[in-house]
Design a protein around this motif. Structure first.
Motif, PDB file in Angstrom:
ATOM      1  N   GLN A 133      14.117 -19.193  22.495  1.00 56.35           N
ATOM      2  CA  GLN A 133      14.867 -18.833  23.686  1.00 56.35           C
ATOM      3  C   GLN A 133      14.019 -17.882  24.520  1.00 56.35           C
ATOM      4  O   GLN A 133      13.734 -16.772  24.112  1.00 56.35           O
ATOM      5  CB  GLN A 133      16.198 -18.178  23.298  1.00 56.35           C
ATOM      6  CG  GLN A 133      17.114 -19.087  22.505  1.00 56.35           C
ATOM      7  CD  GLN A 133      18.339 -18.370  21.977  1.00 56.35           C
ATOM      8  OE1 GLN A 133      18.429 -17.147  22.033  1.00 56.35           O
ATOM      9  NE2 GLN A 133      19.287 -19.138  21.443  1.00 56.35           N
ATOM     10  N   ALA A 134      13.609 -18.341  25.716  1.00 55.61           N
ATOM     11  CA  ALA A 134      12.683 -17.579  26.549  1.00 55.61           C
ATOM     12  C   ALA A 134      13.359 -16.351  27.152  1.00 55.61           C
ATOM     13  O   ALA A 134      14.567 -16.325  27.389  1.00 55.61           O
ATOM     14  CB  ALA A 134      12.132 -18.458  27.662  1.00 55.61           C
ATOM     15  N   LEU A 135      12.550 -15.310  27.413  1.00 59.88           N
ATOM     16  CA  LEU A 135      13.012 -14.096  28.064  1.00 59.88           C
ATOM     17  C   LEU A 135      12.607 -14.103  29.529  1.00 59.88           C
ATOM     18  O   LEU A 135      11.462 -14.401  29.863  1.00 59.88           O
ATOM     19  CB  LEU A 135      12.409 -12.861  27.375  1.00 59.88           C
ATOM     20  CG  LEU A 135      12.874 -12.551  25.951  1.00 59.88           C
ATOM     21  CD1 LEU A 135      12.060 -11.387  25.397  1.00 59.88           C
ATOM     22  CD2 LEU A 135      14.343 -12.221  25.931  1.00 59.88           C
ATOM     23  N   SER A 136      13.527 -13.766  30.418  1.00 57.49           N
ATOM     24  CA  SER A 136      13.229 -13.667  31.846  1.00 57.49           C
ATOM     25  C   SER A 136      12.864 -12.223  32.185  1.00 57.49           C
ATOM     26  O   SER A 136      12.980 -11.310  31.364  1.00 57.49           O
ATOM     27  CB  SER A 136      14.443 -14.101  32.671  1.00 57.49           C
ATOM     28  OG  SER A 136      15.514 -13.192  32.478  1.00 57.49           O
ATOM     29  N   LEU A 137      12.427 -11.998  33.435  1.00 63.09           N
ATOM     30  CA  LEU A 137      12.128 -10.644  33.885  1.00 63.09           C
ATOM     31  C   LEU A 137      13.387  -9.775  33.870  1.00 63.09           C
ATOM     32  O   LEU A 137      13.335  -8.586  33.564  1.00 63.09           O
ATOM     33  CB  LEU A 137      11.530 -10.679  35.293  1.00 63.09           C
ATOM     34  CG  LEU A 137      10.120 -11.276  35.406  1.00 63.09           C
ATOM     35  CD1 LEU A 137       9.680 -11.315  36.869  1.00 63.09           C
ATOM     36  CD2 LEU A 137       9.123 -10.467  34.574  1.00 63.09           C
ATOM     37  N   THR A 138      14.518 -10.389  34.194  1.00 66.27           N
ATOM     38  CA  THR A 138      15.786  -9.654  34.140  1.00 66.27           C
ATOM     39  C   THR A 138      16.102  -9.214  32.720  1.00 66.27           C
ATOM     40  O   THR A 138      16.548  -8.084  32.488  1.00 66.27           O
ATOM     41  CB  THR A 138      16.933 -10.533  34.677  1.00 66.27           C
ATOM     42  OG1 THR A 138      16.629 -10.919  36.022  1.00 66.27           O
ATOM     43  CG2 THR A 138      18.247  -9.779  34.663  1.00 66.27           C
ATOM     44  N   ASP A 139      15.846 -10.111  31.774  1.00 64.86           N
ATOM     45  CA  ASP A 139      16.055  -9.754  30.370  1.00 64.86           C
ATOM     46  C   ASP A 139      15.179  -8.577  29.968  1.00 64.86           C
ATOM     47  O   ASP A 139      15.623  -7.662  29.272  1.00 64.86           O
ATOM     48  CB  ASP A 139      15.759 -10.954  29.464  1.00 64.86           C
ATOM     49  CG  ASP A 139      16.732 -12.092  29.669  1.00 64.86           C
ATOM     50  OD1 ASP A 139      17.868 -11.823  30.102  1.00 64.86           O
ATOM     51  OD2 ASP A 139      16.352 -13.252  29.410  1.00 64.86           O
ATOM     52  N   PHE A 145      13.873 -15.479  20.850  1.00 63.92           N
ATOM     53  CA  PHE A 145      12.623 -16.002  21.401  1.00 63.92           C
ATOM     54  C   PHE A 145      11.686 -16.489  20.299  1.00 63.92           C
ATOM     55  O   PHE A 145      11.096 -17.570  20.389  1.00 63.92           O
ATOM     56  CB  PHE A 145      11.938 -14.913  22.229  1.00 63.92           C
ATOM     57  CG  PHE A 145      10.562 -15.281  22.706  1.00 63.92           C
ATOM     58  CD1 PHE A 145      10.378 -16.202  23.723  1.00 63.92           C
ATOM     59  CD2 PHE A 145       9.439 -14.697  22.132  1.00 63.92           C
ATOM     60  CE1 PHE A 145       9.110 -16.540  24.154  1.00 63.92           C
ATOM     61  CE2 PHE A 145       8.170 -15.019  22.550  1.00 63.92           C
ATOM     62  CZ  PHE A 145       8.000 -15.953  23.570  1.00 63.92           C
ATOM     63  N   GLY A 164      23.207 -11.479  32.101  1.00 63.21           N
ATOM     64  CA  GLY A 164      22.995 -12.312  33.274  1.00 63.21           C
ATOM     65  C   GLY A 164      23.943 -11.974  34.403  1.00 63.21           C
ATOM     66  O   GLY A 164      24.116 -12.763  35.336  1.00 63.21           O
TER      67      GLY A 164
END
Length: 348
Positions: free
Chosen positions: A313-319, A308, A192
């Motif tokens: 635990q969700a994944l973002s586009l950055t992840d 996830f 992050g």
């Protein structure tokens, strides 16, 4: 898990030696072999001491890399999904209780399966296996202290800095340093953009676990050269369990004996210790430790996926971008090793 002592003597490379010497094809001490009988044939088929004959040898060297890489990835999947299960178990037993269950049950499984002999080993052999066991206990204890304070993905992200640092130290090729830097960029992006938001104590535990992870790579290789088959790993796991058990009993006491807790603990032991250590040490037999260390950068991506699927635990586009960078770096490191080593093998 360990490579028989008869395997090529050129594999004897420790960290200080590797810092100034090119890593041998046998895999920097080729850590181990879970079923040395079956894996010995596979390892010998790819490359054994005297090497590969001209022409066809180069092709065999390249093809032989597919197996070790698959073993590393499978080991990563196993250990990170096991870590996710351990997070679910932690409210029942605490971090130290999880560690004692994981190591204790894993030691029982390995000792029963391997039945290692206690005779015929030198003082140096025992010193190596005790050091390996101490590293295993410290690595696991520090990691679970970290995930008790910070999210799983962040803990693994920090922890993987240890193998990445080892990769830079032992590699003499600039391109391997560049792959490690790219992987590090992905690791930092997955965090992050910084770790200032994390519990500093948890972050310190994770970084310390990373240092022990680098030690694990080194001592698994040394143990593999001194003990046949899986004897060394089984004995080291027993040492680790003996070191961790008093701490787990002090923290959790009789809670460790609840049947459902023991069942989950066994699942964690198999997923996080027995299977991954077997697969990784088998991979070290045929994979240079610099490449192995960079492949460890896949762990944050696998941890994010396990978080996830198991922990929601969700994944973002950055992840997702971070995961892509880490995977690209790992693939590049493998391709570099295949091309460089294969060419030399063809000339031997």
């Amino acid at each position: 898990m360990e490579e028989p002592r008869t395997t090529t003597a050129a594999a004897s490379v420790s960290l200080p030696e590797a810092a100034g010497t090119a890593l041998p094809e046998a895999g920097a001490g080729a850590g181990a072999d879970a079923g040395a009988g079956s894996s010995a044939g596979a390892g010998a088929g790819a490359r054994t001491g005297a090497g590969v004959q001209a022409g066809a040898g180069g092709r065999r060297a390249g093809a032989g890399r597919v197996g070790p890489v698959a073993l590393v990835v499978a080991g990563g999947l196993s250990v990170q999904f096991g870590a996710a299960v351990a997070v679910l178990l932690m409210p029942r037993t605490g971090a130290l209780g999880v560690v004692s269950l994981r190591l204790g049950l894993a030691a029982i499984v390995l000792l029963v399966a391997c039945r290692p002999t206690l005779r015929g080993h030198s003082r140096a052999d025992w010193g190596t296996v005790i050091a390996f066991g101490a590293v295993l206990a410290a690595m696991n204890g520090l990691f679970y202290q970290a995930v008790d304070r910070i999210p799983l993905g962040a803990a693994v992200t920090l922890e993987v800095l240890g193998p990445l640092t080892l990769s830079v130290i032992v590699s003499r090729r600039l391109v391997n340093v560049l792959w490690a830097v790219l992987a590090l960029g992905g690791v930092l992006l997955l965090s992050g953009g910084g770790f200032d938001r994390l519990d500093p104590v948890g972050a310190a535990f994770a970084l310390s676990a990373g240092a022990m992870w680098a030690g694990y790579i080194i001592f698994s290789a040394r143990t593999g050269r001194r003990f046949p088959q899986a004897d060394g790993l089984a004995l080291a796991m027993a040492v680790a369990a003996l070191l961790a058990l008093p701490l787990g009993v002090a923290e959790s006491g009789s809670k460790l004996l609840v049947p459902s807790t023991l069942g989950l603990g066994l699942a964690v032991a198999v997923l996080s210790s027995v299977l991954p250590y077997t697969l990784e040490l088998l991979a070290l037999r045929r994979l240079p430790s610099s490449t192995f260390a960079v492949l460890m950068s896949l762990e944050p991506a696998i941890a994010a996926t396990a978080g996830f699927l198991v922990l929601s635990q969700a994944l973002s586009l950055t992840d997702a971008l971070a995961i892509a960078l880490v995977i690209a770096a790992s693939m590049g490191a493998v391709r570099t090793q295949v091309g460089g080593r294969g060419g030399r093998d063809g000339k031997e």
